[in-house]
Design a protein around this motif. Sequence first.
Motif, PDB file in Angstrom:
ATOM      1  N   UNK A 251       8.491  -1.554 -47.684  1.00 49.58           N
ATOM      2  CA  UNK A 251       9.411  -1.932 -46.601  1.00 49.58           C
ATOM      3  C   UNK A 251       9.406  -3.449 -46.433  1.00 49.58           C
ATOM      4  N   UNK A 252       8.211  -4.043 -46.442  1.00 47.37           N
ATOM      5  CA  UNK A 252       8.109  -5.498 -46.317  1.00 47.37           C
ATOM      6  C   UNK A 252       8.828  -6.203 -47.458  1.00 47.37           C
ATOM      7  N   UNK A 253       8.618  -5.706 -48.679  1.00 48.38           N
ATOM      8  CA  UNK A 253       9.225  -6.341 -49.849  1.00 48.38           C
ATOM      9  C   UNK A 253      10.745  -6.274 -49.806  1.00 48.38           C
TER      10      UNK A 253
ATOM     11  N   UNK B  44       0.837 -10.486 -52.492  1.00 48.99           N
ATOM     12  CA  UNK B  44       2.021 -10.600 -53.335  1.00 48.99           C
ATOM     13  C   UNK B  44       3.261 -10.020 -52.663  1.00 48.99           C
ATOM     14  N   UNK B  45       3.090  -8.995 -51.829  1.00 46.12           N
ATOM     15  CA  UNK B  45       4.233  -8.436 -51.109  1.00 46.12           C
ATOM     16  C   UNK B  45       4.859  -9.478 -50.194  1.00 46.12           C
ATOM     17  N   UNK B  46       4.016 -10.413 -49.736  1.00 45.85           N
ATOM     18  CA  UNK B  46       4.502 -11.459 -48.825  1.00 45.85           C
ATOM     19  C   UNK B  46       4.740 -12.800 -49.506  1.00 45.85           C
ATOM     20  N   UNK B  47       4.600 -12.863 -50.838  1.00 45.71           N
ATOM     21  CA  UNK B  47       4.753 -14.166 -51.481  1.00 45.71           C
ATOM     22  C   UNK B  47       5.367 -14.130 -52.880  1.00 45.71           C
ATOM     23  N   UNK B  48       5.449 -12.971 -53.509  1.00 54.24           N
ATOM     24  CA  UNK B  48       5.888 -12.901 -54.911  1.00 54.24           C
ATOM     25  C   UNK B  48       7.296 -13.447 -55.109  1.00 54.24           C
ATOM     26  N   UNK B  49       8.225 -13.029 -54.255  1.00 50.16           N
ATOM     27  CA  UNK B  49       9.620 -13.468 -54.400  1.00 50.16           C
ATOM     28  C   UNK B  49       9.719 -14.978 -54.218  1.00 50.16           C
TER      29      UNK B  49
ATOM     30  N   UNK C 120      20.620 -23.259 -52.721  1.00 50.82           N
ATOM     31  CA  UNK C 120      20.517 -21.828 -52.489  1.00 50.82           C
ATOM     32  C   UNK C 120      19.104 -21.309 -52.684  1.00 50.82           C
ATOM     33  N   UNK C 121      18.423 -21.804 -53.706  1.00 56.52           N
ATOM     34  CA  UNK C 121      17.053 -21.368 -53.973  1.00 56.52           C
ATOM     35  C   UNK C 121      16.097 -21.819 -52.868  1.00 56.52           C
ATOM     36  N   UNK C 122      16.234 -23.069 -52.429  1.00 53.24           N
ATOM     37  CA  UNK C 122      15.379 -23.568 -51.344  1.00 53.24           C
ATOM     38  C   UNK C 122      15.653 -22.788 -50.061  1.00 53.24           C
ATOM     39  N   UNK C 123      16.925 -22.524 -49.807  1.00 56.11           N
ATOM     40  CA  UNK C 123      17.283 -21.722 -48.635  1.00 56.11           C
ATOM     41  C   UNK C 123      16.644 -20.346 -48.689  1.00 56.11           C
ATOM     42  N   UNK C 124      16.588 -19.772 -49.877  1.00 59.41           N
ATOM     43  CA  UNK C 124      15.947 -18.473 -50.038  1.00 59.41           C
ATOM     44  C   UNK C 124      14.459 -18.522 -49.725  1.00 59.41           C
ATOM     45  N   UNK C 125      13.792 -19.596 -50.130  1.00 62.35           N
ATOM     46  CA  UNK C 125      12.358 -19.754 -49.851  1.00 62.35           C
ATOM     47  C   UNK C 125      12.117 -19.849 -48.345  1.00 62.35           C
ATOM     48  N   UNK C 126      12.964 -20.613 -47.663  1.00 63.54           N
ATOM     49  CA  UNK C 126      12.850 -20.739 -46.204  1.00 63.54           C
ATOM     50  C   UNK C 126      13.058 -19.373 -45.549  1.00 63.54           C
ATOM     51  N   UNK C 127      14.085 -18.653 -45.981  1.00 65.38           N
ATOM     52  CA  UNK C 127      14.357 -17.331 -45.429  1.00 65.38           C
ATOM     53  C   UNK C 127      13.228 -16.360 -45.690  1.00 65.38           C
ATOM     54  N   UNK C 128      12.626 -16.469 -46.856  1.00 67.56           N
ATOM     55  CA  UNK C 128      11.508 -15.606 -47.225  1.00 67.56           C
ATOM     56  C   UNK C 128      10.367 -15.734 -46.226  1.00 67.56           C
ATOM     57  N   UNK C 129       9.935 -16.960 -45.966  1.00 67.56           N
ATOM     58  CA  UNK C 129       8.786 -17.140 -45.073  1.00 67.56           C
ATOM     59  C   UNK C 129       9.150 -16.976 -43.603  1.00 67.56           C
ATOM     60  N   UNK C 130      10.407 -17.219 -43.257  1.00 70.67           N
ATOM     61  CA  UNK C 130      10.844 -16.937 -41.892  1.00 70.67           C
ATOM     62  C   UNK C 130      10.783 -15.438 -41.638  1.00 70.67           C
ATOM     63  N   UNK C 131      11.177 -14.651 -42.643  1.00 70.69           N
ATOM     64  CA  UNK C 131      11.122 -13.192 -42.530  1.00 70.69           C
ATOM     65  C   UNK C 131       9.682 -12.701 -42.452  1.00 70.69           C
TER      66      UNK C 131
END
Length: 288
Positions: free
Chosen positions: A268-270, A92-97, A126-137
């Motif tokens: 820290x990851x979150x 969840x730390x790597x996928x919840x957001x 903006x939301x899709x961009x956030x998802x891409x940024x999430x998994x890139x991070x």
Amino acid sequence: MMEGFLIRSVVSVALSFLIAARAYKHRSLDGSGALAGFLVMAIHIAASYRFGALLLVFFFTSSKLTKVGEEKKRSIDEDFKEGGQRNWVQVLANSAIATILVVLVAKMTGGKERCLDTKESTLITGLIGGIIGHYACCNGDTWSSEIGMLSNAQPRLITTFKTVRKGTNGAVTVEGLLAAAAAGFVIGLTYVIVGLLTVECAHDVIWRQLLVIPVAAAAGLCGSLIDSLLGATLQFSGYCTLRKRVVGKRAPTVVKISGMSILDNNAVNAVSVLATTLLTSVACLYIF
């Protein structure tokens, strides 16, 4: 449109079950991690094949890299687990957001696939961009850590640039930073390729989707840098003279290297994921 969503839903349940079961069997996930992974994966794939692909690429590449050089990593990382086994908290730390954003996008689009295009919808872009940024991070942080630990170079603390022991929170190497950018690049490439196969966009919009690749590469690097900065300042690192390794908790036999005991690794990851998600979301509003 509804028919496509229903088909994806059926595919998502079957595929997620198989992948979660396989991950549990190969000890990439424990029981709680497999259950959480199944739910998260099913939601992603049902919402969009692209979102499911981003999650799967992150999961598989990270799991494979975690298993590379296990003996060396075991001697460095006090929290090392055989096969990189993750529990529900780490999942969840790597996928919840991202999961929250995926649900929002699916609800707003009615399950229809959409391209990044602010002319059509600023909020969805903006939301899709956030998802891409999430998994890139997430991918960037994992690749950076796993490859950085195997580097022959002595890592440097990101806040002072002084050399420190391997395993110190906030320590970086050139190889690790390049790995973070490469990991983001792979996320962006995955999004573009799957998008070309599954999503119909206007001709002028299609070519702009290629910009996702450099954006994701930058997000991977940025996310890794944010993670390292937080790790060097808000996460404790010390050297245990008894165990002869870097540890994350204070003790009489531990000599402090850096950081304060405010955040643990999952926190820290979150935080780094949240920051990168927001930055990438805003960037996409200007680019697309």
